[in-house]
Design a protein around this motif. Structure first.
Motif, PDB file in Angstrom:
ATOM      1  N   SER A 257      -5.893   1.278 -13.609  1.00 33.56           N
ATOM      2  CA  SER A 257      -5.184   0.160 -14.214  1.00 33.56           C
ATOM      3  C   SER A 257      -3.908   0.710 -14.854  1.00 33.56           C
ATOM      4  CB  SER A 257      -6.050  -0.507 -15.289  1.00 33.56           C
ATOM      5  OG  SER A 257      -6.214   0.361 -16.403  1.00 33.56           O
TER       6      SER A 257
ATOM      7  N   ASP B  52       0.859  -1.179   0.000  1.00 35.71           N
ATOM      8  CA  ASP B  52       0.000   0.000   0.000  1.00 35.71           C
ATOM      9  C   ASP B  52       0.899   1.234   0.000  1.00 35.71           C
ATOM     10  OD1 ASP B  52      -1.766   2.088   0.482  1.00 35.71           O
ATOM     11  OD2 ASP B  52      -2.929   0.990   1.987  1.00 35.71           O
TER      12      ASP B  52
ATOM     13  N   ALA C 260      -1.338   1.935  -9.259  1.00 34.31           N
ATOM     14  CA  ALA C 260      -1.941   1.458  -8.013  1.00 34.31           C
ATOM     15  C   ALA C 260      -2.195   2.622  -7.064  1.00 34.31           C
ATOM     16  CB  ALA C 260      -1.037   0.427  -7.352  1.00 34.31           C
TER      17      ALA C 260
END
Length: 122
Positions: free
Chosen positions: A98, A62, A93
């Motif tokens: 995408s 993340d 991300a």
């Protein structure tokens, strides 16, 4: 989040909290350390003096959370490169897009107008 909608900004206020995090990620440049990392990511992180939140963010890849927790992109880039990912994949991300959509946006000149907003904010 401050300043730029849809963007997690690296801030000096949190930079000092990311020292151990950045040191652990920077270590992945060394092939021997990277081998230890690949064998046991959680074990490697446990020895690095990270907070539980930092460990969770690394394991989840993340990247936005890593910035919030004080990591500088120059250091967490070593993480996505160690995973065999590209900068475009990591940036996509972080942008909630995408890879093809991110690449098309950048080829068209980047985020302007409504494209400045994270897709969830449009």
């Amino acid at each position: 989040m401050i300043g730029i909608p849809g963007t997690t900004v690296f801030r000096i206020e949190t930079a000092s909290t990311g020292y151990h995090l950045d040191a652990a990620l920077h270590g992945l440049k060394d092939p021997n350390i990277r081998a230890r990392w690949r064998a046991d990511e959680r074990g490697y992180l446990a020895q690095a003096g990270l907070t539980g939140e930092q460990v969770d963010a690394v394991l989840a890849r993340d990247y936005n959370r890593l910035v919030e927790l004080g990591s500088h992109p120059a250091y967490f880039s070593v993480l996505f490169l160690a995973d065999g990912d590209t900068f475009a994949a990591a940036a996509a991300a972080m942008s909630g897009m995408s890879v093809p959509a991110y690449e098309a946006m950048m080829a068209a000149g980047g985020r302007f107008g409504l494209h400045w907003l994270h897709p969830a904010e449009q």
